[in-house]
Scaffold this motif. Structure first.
Motif, PDB file in Angstrom:
ATOM      1  N   MET A 190      34.300  36.774  40.544  1.00  0.00           N
ATOM      2  CA  MET A 190      34.793  38.151  40.467  1.00  0.00           C
ATOM      3  C   MET A 190      33.618  39.125  40.542  1.00  0.00           C
ATOM      4  O   MET A 190      33.713  40.187  41.172  1.00  0.00           O
ATOM      5  CB  MET A 190      35.543  38.319  39.149  1.00  0.00           C
TER       6      MET A 190
ATOM      7  N   ALA B  74      32.524  39.146  44.158  1.00  0.00           N
ATOM      8  CA  ALA B  74      33.533  39.806  44.996  1.00  0.00           C
ATOM      9  C   ALA B  74      33.482  41.317  44.783  1.00  0.00           C
ATOM     10  O   ALA B  74      33.421  42.088  45.747  1.00  0.00           O
ATOM     11  CB  ALA B  74      34.923  39.256  44.675  1.00  0.00           C
ATOM     12  N   GLY B  75      33.501  41.743  43.529  1.00  0.00           N
ATOM     13  CA  GLY B  75      33.480  43.179  43.226  1.00  0.00           C
ATOM     14  C   GLY B  75      32.203  43.830  43.730  1.00  0.00           C
ATOM     15  O   GLY B  75      32.225  44.956  44.238  1.00  0.00           O
TER      16      GLY B  75
ATOM     17  N   CYS C 115      32.417  44.359  47.418  1.00  0.00           N
ATOM     18  CA  CYS C 115      33.286  45.515  47.710  1.00  0.00           C
ATOM     19  C   CYS C 115      32.503  46.813  47.507  1.00  0.00           C
ATOM     20  O   CYS C 115      32.633  47.751  48.302  1.00  0.00           O
ATOM     21  CB  CYS C 115      34.510  45.526  46.793  1.00  0.00           C
TER      22      CYS C 115
ATOM     23  N   ASN D   8      43.683  39.092  39.365  1.00  0.00           N
ATOM     24  CA  ASN D   8      42.259  39.021  39.714  1.00  0.00           C
ATOM     25  C   ASN D   8      41.834  40.130  40.671  1.00  0.00           C
ATOM     26  O   ASN D   8      40.675  40.553  40.657  1.00  0.00           O
ATOM     27  CB  ASN D   8      41.913  37.655  40.327  1.00  0.00           C
ATOM     28  N   ASN D   9      42.751  40.622  41.502  1.00  0.00           N
ATOM     29  CA  ASN D   9      42.459  41.751  42.374  1.00  0.00           C
ATOM     30  C   ASN D   9      42.063  42.968  41.526  1.00  0.00           C
ATOM     31  O   ASN D   9      41.133  43.700  41.870  1.00  0.00           O
ATOM     32  CB  ASN D   9      43.717  42.052  43.217  1.00  0.00           C
TER      33      ASN D   9
ATOM     34  N   ASP E  69      38.550  42.420  40.262  1.00  0.00           N
ATOM     35  CA  ASP E  69      37.586  42.804  41.305  1.00  0.00           C
ATOM     36  C   ASP E  69      37.388  44.319  41.285  1.00  0.00           C
ATOM     37  O   ASP E  69      36.272  44.821  41.450  1.00  0.00           O
ATOM     38  CB  ASP E  69      38.092  42.410  42.708  1.00  0.00           C
TER      39      ASP E  69
ATOM     40  N   GLY F 249      42.934  47.936  44.182  1.00  0.00           N
ATOM     41  CA  GLY F 249      42.808  46.603  43.587  1.00  0.00           C
ATOM     42  C   GLY F 249      44.071  46.263  42.817  1.00  0.00           C
ATOM     43  O   GLY F 249      44.010  45.661  41.748  1.00  0.00           O
TER      44      GLY F 249
ATOM     45  N   ILE G  19      41.237  46.092  48.655  1.00  0.00           N
ATOM     46  CA  ILE G  19      40.493  44.881  48.316  1.00  0.00           C
ATOM     47  C   ILE G  19      41.334  43.675  48.730  1.00  0.00           C
ATOM     48  O   ILE G  19      42.422  43.461  48.186  1.00  0.00           O
ATOM     49  CB  ILE G  19      40.165  44.824  46.810  1.00  0.00           C
ATOM     50  N   ASP G  20      40.864  42.951  49.697  1.00  0.00           N
ATOM     51  CA  ASP G  20      41.425  41.690  50.188  1.00  0.00           C
ATOM     52  C   ASP G  20      42.780  41.812  50.899  1.00  0.00           C
ATOM     53  O   ASP G  20      42.934  41.286  51.998  1.00  0.00           O
ATOM     54  CB  ASP G  20      41.511  40.657  49.062  1.00  0.00           C
TER      55      ASP G  20
ATOM     56  N   LEU H  18      38.041  39.212  51.420  1.00  0.00           N
ATOM     57  CA  LEU H  18      37.134  38.425  50.570  1.00  0.00           C
ATOM     58  C   LEU H  18      37.215  36.947  50.930  1.00  0.00           C
ATOM     59  O   LEU H  18      38.312  36.419  51.142  1.00  0.00           O
ATOM     60  CB  LEU H  18      37.464  38.651  49.095  1.00  0.00           C
TER      61      LEU H  18
ATOM     62  N   GLY I  90      32.159  38.651  49.912  1.00  0.00           N
ATOM     63  CA  GLY I  90      32.313  37.383  49.190  1.00  0.00           C
ATOM     64  C   GLY I  90      31.450  36.316  49.838  1.00  0.00           C
ATOM     65  O   GLY I  90      31.958  35.296  50.330  1.00  0.00           O
TER      66      GLY I  90
END
Lengths: 256, 256
Positions: free
Chosen positions: B54, B57-58, B61, B88-89, B92, B153, B184-185, B210, B228
């Motif tokens: 995380m 990933a964050g 971003c 989890n989004n 992130d 997110g 995000i993603d 990601l 990621g």
């Protein structure tokens, strides 16, 4: 017109240099006790997990060495030796190895005293599944010349002498190798405040200070980077760290 | 001599462009099931912790939005709204907010449905201690114009409709705001494979995929980044991801 432009550029350059010199001269060098307290506050007050900060610390070390030893052509040596000790400095080293591998280096890890904790077991597993070799014995001084650099993640800021038997070979290697030694946060075996101790000592080519430099960094004149861009401004202010500003999205800054 | 040099440069440029086009055309877009399995393998086989991935990933971003919305002068808007959902989004997003704040943006977080788990409580605490405001209610469409961008997110690749009541306001905001929405993603509410659903849907300005893009990204023509940089090559090969190579130390790549 062109001369005016060049003059303006020179003024800007001088201002930037002055600013940096100011920053370096006012930047705080932490005592061992301060370094320990900053760490404790990050975990206990700011509620960071070791996983989080170790990941960011190891990643910033990977960025620093990749900047200092850029791979510019297929001929450039990619082999690197990562020394991982039994504490969090060793964990930073394991994270460094993984990110180096993702950046096309070929790291090998020497991890003489494994720690049987989930975090460390997992960091080892991640490296193993990325086909990063773990060496069974410490390379000798001669054979260490095959590495582009040796990353020293053996002991960090909580180390107190004497060096235990299990680490004597690797300390000997790092003190006598002709390969560049890049130390994570503290050159292993150095006094955190006073620098190199009497007798054999690591003469680092490069030092990556994490969060803020420790006092021993004042005795170091080589390639000095600052990494660990995660210090909350309030914490930085409390310890009057007066850190230089990281430019753009950079995860490390070259101080020297 | 100069012409020869320019010709060589053009050849190199064409080769790089060809390579990138090849990469984009062969790159895998994951199904929802593949995305779920990749995630499971990262945790169960490769032994990454959620904290670790995380954080990475964050952070990627934050690098992507800082590249897309660079702060070039004091006049540039720094305010950003980060929407954090319950999964989890959302985590992130909380990591993104913290790193944006360290990079001189001024993020505010709207986190309508807090998750009472240590990881999420700690991520909130880290933001709070960095003086990142948490909004009590969802900004309306009009007042959202004060933000440079809105980071979405809210829902990730495991979202299944319908949208619960607690998220209706914020979905309405993201569907109708005139501010750039950076997802995000997965754009929240989109079908992970088929893209925007019928009726109101987010029209993202920017998407940060990601690990690897999901199939819905094929229906997106805006600013598309990949972040990621932690996918082990073996995992990438197993799912035939054929990811483009991240240059140097970059944590994200602009695909489109």
């Amino acid at each position: 017109m062109l001369i005016k432009y060049l003059n303006t550029l020179n003024v800007i350059k001088t201002q930037i240099l002055r600013q940096n010199i100011h920053k370096l001269s006012t930047m705080k060098f932490l005592t061992q006790e301060e370094a320990i307290n900053v760490d404790l506050e990050l975990f206990n007050e700011y509620k960071f997990s070791v996983d989080q900060l170790m990941e960011l610390a190891g990643l910033s070390c990977a960025h620093a060495v990749a900047k200092e030893f850029p791979i510019k052509s297929d001929e450039d040596k990619r082999e690197a030796l990562i020394i991982a000790g039994p504490g969090n400095n060793g964990g930073d080293g394991l994270v460094l190895a993984r990110h180096l591998s993702l950046m096309n280096f070929k790291p090998s890890v020497y991890y003489p005293k494994r720690v049987d904790k989930p975090l460390f077991n997992n960091l080892v597993k991640q490296c193993e599944l990325m086909d990063i070799p773990f060496l069974d014995s410490c390379p000798d001084v001669e054979s260490s010349s095959k590495y582009r650099f040796i990353a020293d993640g053996l002991f960090g800021f909580s180390f107190k002498p004497p060096v235990r038997d299990a680490f004597k070979d690797v300390m000997n290697l790092m003190c006598h190798t002709k390969t560049h030694v890049c130390c994570i946060d503290i050159p292993s075996g150095w006094d955190v405040e006073k620098g190199a101790r009497e007798g054999d000592a690591i003469k680092p080519y490069m030092l990556i200070s994490l969060t803020a430099p420790k006092l021993c960094a004042k005795h170091f004149n080589g390639a000095h980077y600052l990494g660990g861009r995660f210090v909350p401004p309030r914490l930085s202010q409390k310890y009057q760290m007066d850190l230089p500003e990281y430019p753009g999205t950079e995860l490390c800054i070259k101080l020297n």
